[in-house]
Design a protein around this motif. Sequence first.
Motif, PDB file in Angstrom:
ATOM      1  N   ILE A   1       0.851  -1.184   0.000  1.00 51.53           N
ATOM      2  CA  ILE A   1       0.000   0.000   0.000  1.00 51.53           C
ATOM      3  C   ILE A   1       0.890   1.238   0.000  1.00 51.53           C
ATOM      4  N   THR A   2       0.342   2.327  -0.448  1.00 56.54           N
ATOM      5  CA  THR A   2       1.061   3.598  -0.452  1.00 56.54           C
ATOM      6  C   THR A   2       0.592   4.419   0.738  1.00 56.54           C
ATOM      7  N   THR A   3       1.522   4.851   1.565  1.00 54.01           N
ATOM      8  CA  THR A   3       1.190   5.652   2.746  1.00 54.01           C
ATOM      9  C   THR A   3       0.924   7.095   2.349  1.00 54.01           C
TER      10      THR A   3
ATOM     11  N   VAL B   1       1.142  -4.973   3.551  1.00 54.87           N
ATOM     12  CA  VAL B   1       0.005  -5.321   4.395  1.00 54.87           C
ATOM     13  C   VAL B   1      -0.350  -6.765   4.076  1.00 54.87           C
ATOM     14  N   LYS B   2      -0.662  -7.513   5.121  1.00 53.07           N
ATOM     15  CA  LYS B   2      -0.985  -8.927   4.963  1.00 53.07           C
ATOM     16  C   LYS B   2      -2.368  -9.193   5.538  1.00 53.07           C
ATOM     17  N   MET B   3      -3.157  -9.978   4.811  1.00 53.37           N
ATOM     18  CA  MET B   3      -4.472 -10.400   5.281  1.00 53.37           C
ATOM     19  C   MET B   3      -4.461 -11.915   5.406  1.00 53.37           C
TER      20      MET B   3
ATOM     21  N   GLU C   1     -10.618   4.542  -1.047  1.00 52.46           N
ATOM     22  CA  GLU C   1      -9.319   4.194  -1.636  1.00 52.46           C
ATOM     23  C   GLU C   1      -8.213   4.025  -0.597  1.00 52.46           C
ATOM     24  N   GLN C   2      -8.283   4.755   0.487  1.00 49.07           N
ATOM     25  CA  GLN C   2      -7.251   4.670   1.522  1.00 49.07           C
ATOM     26  C   GLN C   2      -7.198   3.278   2.146  1.00 49.07           C
ATOM     27  N   PHE C   3      -8.323   2.554   2.151  1.00 42.32           N
ATOM     28  CA  PHE C   3      -8.387   1.258   2.802  1.00 42.32           C
ATOM     29  C   PHE C   3      -8.471   0.086   1.816  1.00 42.32           C
ATOM     30  N   CYS C   4      -8.387   0.354   0.524  1.00 39.80           N
ATOM     31  CA  CYS C   4      -8.461  -0.721  -0.477  1.00 39.80           C
ATOM     32  C   CYS C   4      -7.192  -1.568  -0.472  1.00 39.80           C
ATOM     33  N   LEU C   5      -7.391  -2.871  -0.534  1.00 39.69           N
ATOM     34  CA  LEU C   5      -6.275  -3.814  -0.693  1.00 39.69           C
ATOM     35  C   LEU C   5      -6.461  -4.464  -2.055  1.00 39.69           C
ATOM     36  N   ARG C   6      -5.715  -3.991  -3.033  1.00 41.16           N
ATOM     37  CA  ARG C   6      -5.900  -4.436  -4.413  1.00 41.16           C
ATOM     38  C   ARG C   6      -4.840  -5.456  -4.814  1.00 41.16           C
ATOM     39  N   ASP C   7      -5.273  -6.414  -5.604  1.00 41.87           N
ATOM     40  CA  ASP C   7      -4.384  -7.406  -6.220  1.00 41.87           C
ATOM     41  C   ASP C   7      -3.445  -8.076  -5.219  1.00 41.87           C
ATOM     42  N   MET C   8      -4.017  -8.567  -4.130  1.00 41.66           N
ATOM     43  CA  MET C   8      -3.206  -9.303  -3.145  1.00 41.66           C
ATOM     44  C   MET C   8      -2.811 -10.651  -3.750  1.00 41.66           C
TER      45      MET C   8
END
Length: 186
Positions: free
Chosen positions: A58-60, A68-70, A175-182
């Motif tokens: 993610i970009t801060t 980030v890991k889920m 967008e701030q909380f999106c986790l894309r293409d994990m």
Amino acid sequence: MINRQRIPGLFSKLNYYIALIPLTIFLYGCPFSSSYKMDATPGVYAEDILLGNWATMITTKNGKQLPVKMILGKKSDNEYSIAFTGYISDLAMYRVIENDTIKCTGFVSNARDRQFLNISLNEQTYIAELIYKENRLSLLPLAEKFTAKYIKSDEDLRIAVEFHIRTRVAPVYDEQFCLRDMVRVK
């Protein structure tokens, strides 16, 4: 001639509106949360293909790329146990971090041929679109502003989500909380 008694009232109203502007901006920067879920009870089976460890960058706010890991586990036949770890310190102000991890549960609801994860955390439910495509997983939470409707029941929430999907070219995500293409990691 200016009525001097009205001047203090004018300034107090002006200060009130000036104070409301940052609050409004802050509230629009949050993912949608509710005490209601899209379905009263989980009805979609937890898919084994989604279980495991997923990671993305993610970009801060400072423009740095951080991981980030889920971690998705199976809580029951229809529910997931979910843990988020990695760079989540921006969420510290929400008081949801426990030992460097956010632990929650969730279940999938289907709406208009899309899957949404009802994520339960601290008696609140966050709704995020769940997309699994080409061995990549994306979790896209709806933004607080996705609806102006006052949600009073599980059915109201489902109707609002379905209406939003049907009437928008692209859903409004936070967008701030999106986790894309994990991608799956060990």
